[in-house]
Design a protein around this motif. Structure first.
Motif, PDB file in Angstrom:
ATOM      1  N   GLU A  39      33.778  53.140  39.339  1.00  0.00           N
ATOM      2  CA  GLU A  39      34.345  51.844  38.947  1.00  0.00           C
ATOM      3  C   GLU A  39      34.515  50.949  40.170  1.00  0.00           C
ATOM      4  OE1 GLU A  39      37.952  52.330  36.750  1.00  0.00           O
ATOM      5  OE2 GLU A  39      37.030  53.588  35.207  1.00  0.00           O
ATOM      6  N   SER A  40      34.966  51.545  41.270  1.00  0.00           N
ATOM      7  CA  SER A  40      35.127  50.786  42.513  1.00  0.00           C
ATOM      8  C   SER A  40      33.783  50.276  43.001  1.00  0.00           C
ATOM      9  CB  SER A  40      35.783  51.666  43.579  1.00  0.00           C
ATOM     10  OG  SER A  40      35.908  50.979  44.802  1.00  0.00           O
ATOM     11  N   CYS A  88      46.733  39.138  37.212  1.00  0.00           N
ATOM     12  CA  CYS A  88      46.317  37.901  37.885  1.00  0.00           C
ATOM     13  C   CYS A  88      44.841  37.577  37.625  1.00  0.00           C
ATOM     14  CB  CYS A  88      46.518  38.021  39.401  1.00  0.00           C
ATOM     15  SG  CYS A  88      48.198  38.273  39.925  1.00  0.00           S
ATOM     16  N   ASN A  89      44.222  38.283  36.688  1.00  0.00           N
ATOM     17  CA  ASN A  89      42.791  38.104  36.413  1.00  0.00           C
ATOM     18  C   ASN A  89      41.945  38.388  37.652  1.00  0.00           C
ATOM     19  OD1 ASN A  89      43.154  37.274  33.685  1.00  0.00           O
ATOM     20  ND2 ASN A  89      43.770  35.245  34.434  1.00  0.00           N
ATOM     21  N   MET A  90      42.366  39.415  38.416  1.00  0.00           N
ATOM     22  CA  MET A  90      41.651  39.791  39.631  1.00  0.00           C
ATOM     23  C   MET A  90      40.880  41.095  39.447  1.00  0.00           C
ATOM     24  SD  MET A  90      44.463  38.776  42.563  1.00  0.00           S
ATOM     25  CE  MET A  90      43.453  39.387  43.916  1.00  0.00           C
ATOM     26  N   GLY A  91      40.491  41.393  38.200  1.00  0.00           N
ATOM     27  CA  GLY A  91      39.789  42.646  37.929  1.00  0.00           C
ATOM     28  C   GLY A  91      38.464  42.771  38.651  1.00  0.00           C
ATOM     29  N   ASN A  92      37.882  41.654  39.038  1.00  0.00           N
ATOM     30  CA  ASN A  92      36.588  41.663  39.723  1.00  0.00           C
ATOM     31  C   ASN A  92      36.763  41.221  41.169  1.00  0.00           C
ATOM     32  OD1 ASN A  92      33.847  42.288  39.417  1.00  0.00           O
ATOM     33  ND2 ASN A  92      33.292  40.136  39.359  1.00  0.00           N
ATOM     34  N   SER A  93      37.771  41.795  41.822  1.00  0.00           N
ATOM     35  CA  SER A  93      38.082  41.384  43.194  1.00  0.00           C
ATOM     36  C   SER A  93      37.975  42.574  44.143  1.00  0.00           C
ATOM     37  CB  SER A  93      39.506  40.819  43.271  1.00  0.00           C
ATOM     38  OG  SER A  93      40.457  41.844  43.018  1.00  0.00           O
ATOM     39  N   GLU A 138      38.819  31.237  44.005  1.00  0.00           N
ATOM     40  CA  GLU A 138      37.531  31.853  43.675  1.00  0.00           C
ATOM     41  C   GLU A 138      37.318  33.139  44.476  1.00  0.00           C
ATOM     42  OE1 GLU A 138      36.067  30.906  41.177  1.00  0.00           O
ATOM     43  OE2 GLU A 138      36.131  28.733  40.949  1.00  0.00           O
ATOM     44  N   VAL A 139      37.714  33.136  45.748  1.00  0.00           N
ATOM     45  CA  VAL A 139      37.599  34.347  46.563  1.00  0.00           C
ATOM     46  C   VAL A 139      38.477  35.453  45.995  1.00  0.00           C
ATOM     47  CG1 VAL A 139      38.107  35.364  48.817  1.00  0.00           C
ATOM     48  CG2 VAL A 139      36.910  33.189  48.699  1.00  0.00           C
ATOM     49  N   GLU A 140      39.731  35.115  45.676  1.00  0.00           N
ATOM     50  CA  GLU A 140      40.665  36.109  45.153  1.00  0.00           C
ATOM     51  C   GLU A 140      40.146  36.747  43.875  1.00  0.00           C
ATOM     52  OE1 GLU A 140      43.244  37.367  46.436  1.00  0.00           O
ATOM     53  OE2 GLU A 140      43.821  36.035  48.049  1.00  0.00           O
ATOM     54  N   GLN A 141      39.430  35.973  43.073  1.00  0.00           N
ATOM     55  CA  GLN A 141      38.932  36.488  41.804  1.00  0.00           C
ATOM     56  C   GLN A 141      37.487  36.972  41.886  1.00  0.00           C
ATOM     57  OE1 GLN A 141      39.975  33.255  39.005  1.00  0.00           O
ATOM     58  NE2 GLN A 141      41.790  34.454  38.486  1.00  0.00           N
ATOM     59  N   GLY A 142      36.958  37.016  43.117  1.00  0.00           N
ATOM     60  CA  GLY A 142      35.644  37.607  43.324  1.00  0.00           C
ATOM     61  C   GLY A 142      34.464  36.709  43.016  1.00  0.00           C
ATOM     62  N   ASN A 143      34.705  35.400  42.855  1.00  0.00           N
ATOM     63  CA  ASN A 143      33.614  34.459  42.563  1.00  0.00           C
ATOM     64  C   ASN A 143      33.123  33.839  43.879  1.00  0.00           C
ATOM     65  OD1 ASN A 143      34.122  34.902  39.763  1.00  0.00           O
ATOM     66  ND2 ASN A 143      35.783  33.413  39.867  1.00  0.00           N
TER      67      ASN A 143
END
Length: 425
Positions: free
Chosen positions: A284-285, A250-255, A58-63
């Motif tokens: 974007e950042s 890795c689906n980490m676009g929101n990280s 969850e951390v890696e993916q920004g949740n």
């Protein structure tokens, strides 16, 4: 079946997580949790580990909210079993420290790491790879606080432990090398940073982690950053774009990692005078930071500084000053005002004061920047040279030629002594 199946599944999920395949990792860990629910074994250590690993994803993916919930559930298991002084709890505290650090909460991060270190110290395991991981995290926190020399000591100690334990070829050692490269980069030792990143790549390669996932992505964008300051624009662009794609895969676009890379790509556009594209990447950042709730963090302060510098370059001084003031306020809240980045913020604000015809205000701001730059001066960083040069230019413009000459001489001496290769050119 039962908890044995859960134990197997969380280990498989952990492997997928290391490879950056978070979808498969989440799937295995989710099934493990279903098993613990069905067998009423949610208070087992395997369940606690599973929840901790889900928190990492969850951390890696920004949740971040979901991550905190998982970590707290895991902690409750250790509390219920009276095992808050166990190695498993130490691993949890270490992961929670990374969570707090990524949100800019350095105080809580340091408290978690202190608790984890005490567990290993009590067990006489201060030279274990797990203890090395704690030292690595301590080094990263110190780096973000601007205490670069102390950070370097921690990271080098972690690598020494990995070497002695025979674990220098693996993901943990690769992470320590990656962050040591960050410290060397901030110390203007670009050659040392790139060599360290090559070692990190070799370490990841030995673990078959160099083909995809967050580990090679993290190495690549750092290589791109070094290539950028060494004027290898095409190489930098290639590394940064490849890194971004690996994170997105890795689906980490929101990280936080993607926020880093977008910022670095923006800076590359800025130095190529592609200002509109640079601003788009900065925005974007910043949007990622807003989505993550990490606006009060060191990386977010850097995005604000870059935005301020860009607005200044395009002549929008009011917008530039607003962004730079926001960056300075962030550094004040993070207690990182002694970092080269914070000095750079004040330097840019002083330059805007000059450009707005407020000479005395500019000189006061330059003096303030000089007063907080003690740690930077000890290392002769390029930021100190830039500060002295701009200060001298302001004094010269105000007719104070003798004072200006003194600042220019100090700037030249700083550049001569700087470890930054090629800076004199």
């Amino acid at each position: 079946k039962g908890t044995d199946a859960g134990a197997i599944l969380w280990r498989i999920g952990n492997i997928f997580s290391f490879e950056g395949n978070f979808a498969e990792a989440r799937s295995r860990l989710g099934v493990a949790m279903q098993i613990y629910e069905a067998t009423n074994t949610k208070l087992t250590l395997d369940a606690a580990t599973t929840m901790r690993l889900l928190g990492i994803i969850e951390v890696e993916q920004g949740n971040y909210e979901a991550a905190l919930a998982m970590y707290e559930e895991s902690r409750r298991v250790y509390e219920a079993r009276k095992m808050l002084c166990s190695p498993g709890a130490a691993n949890l505290f270490r992961n929670m420290a990374a969570f707090h650090r990524k949100r800019g909460d350095f105080d809580n991060a340091e408290e978690m790491l202190k608790a984890a270190w005490q567990i290993y110290a009590s067990a006489g395991a201060m030279r274990s790879p797990d203890a090395a991981a704690i030292l690595r995290h301590q080094g990263v926190v110190l780096m973000h606080k601007g205490e670069l020399l102390a950070a370097r000591v921690k990271l080098e100690e972690a690598l020494e432990i990995h070497h002695d334990a025979g674990s220098e070829l693996g993901v943990e050692a690769a992470s320590a090398l990656r962050y040591l490269a960050d410290v060397l980069f901030l110390l203007d030792d670009y050659s040392g940073a790139f060599t360290t990143l090559q070692k990190a790549w070799h370490s990841a390669e030995a673990s078959a982690l160099n083909e995809g996932g967050p580990t090679p992505a993290g190495i690549l964008w750092r290589m791109g950053r070094v290539r950028s300051v060494q004027k290898d624009t095409e190489g930098a662009r290639r590394d940064l774009e490849q890194s971004l794609q690996l994170y997105l895969d890795c689906n980490m676009g929101n990280s936080l990692e993607v926020a880093y890379v977008l910022h670095k790509i923006g800076k590359l556009h800025y130095h190529s005078s592609e200002l509109q594209e640079a601003l788009r990447k900065y925005e974007e950042s910043w949007a990622v930071h807003e989505a993550l709730g990490t606006m009060l963090s060191f990386p977010a302060a850097e995005v604000l500084r870059s935005m301020g510098s860009l607005h200044r370059a395009t002549g929008d001084l009011a917008a530039g000053a607003a962004k730079l003031r926001a960056a300075w306020e962030t550094h004040e809240k993070l207690q990182s005002t002694g970092s080269p980045e914070a000095v750079g913020v004040l330097r840019n604000l002083a330059c805007i004061d000059m450009e707005q015809g407020e000479g005395e205000a500019a000189l006061e701001r330059f003096a303030q920047a000089w007063a907080i730059s003690g740690a930077c001066r000890e290392r002769n960083t390029s930021e100190v040279g830039s500060l002295l040069y701009e200060w001298g230019s302001a004094l010269s413009a105000l007719g104070r030629r003798s004072d200006a000459a003194e600042k220019f001489r100090l700037a030249w001496r700083t550049y001569q002594d700087s470890p930054c290769q090629g800076i004199l050119s």
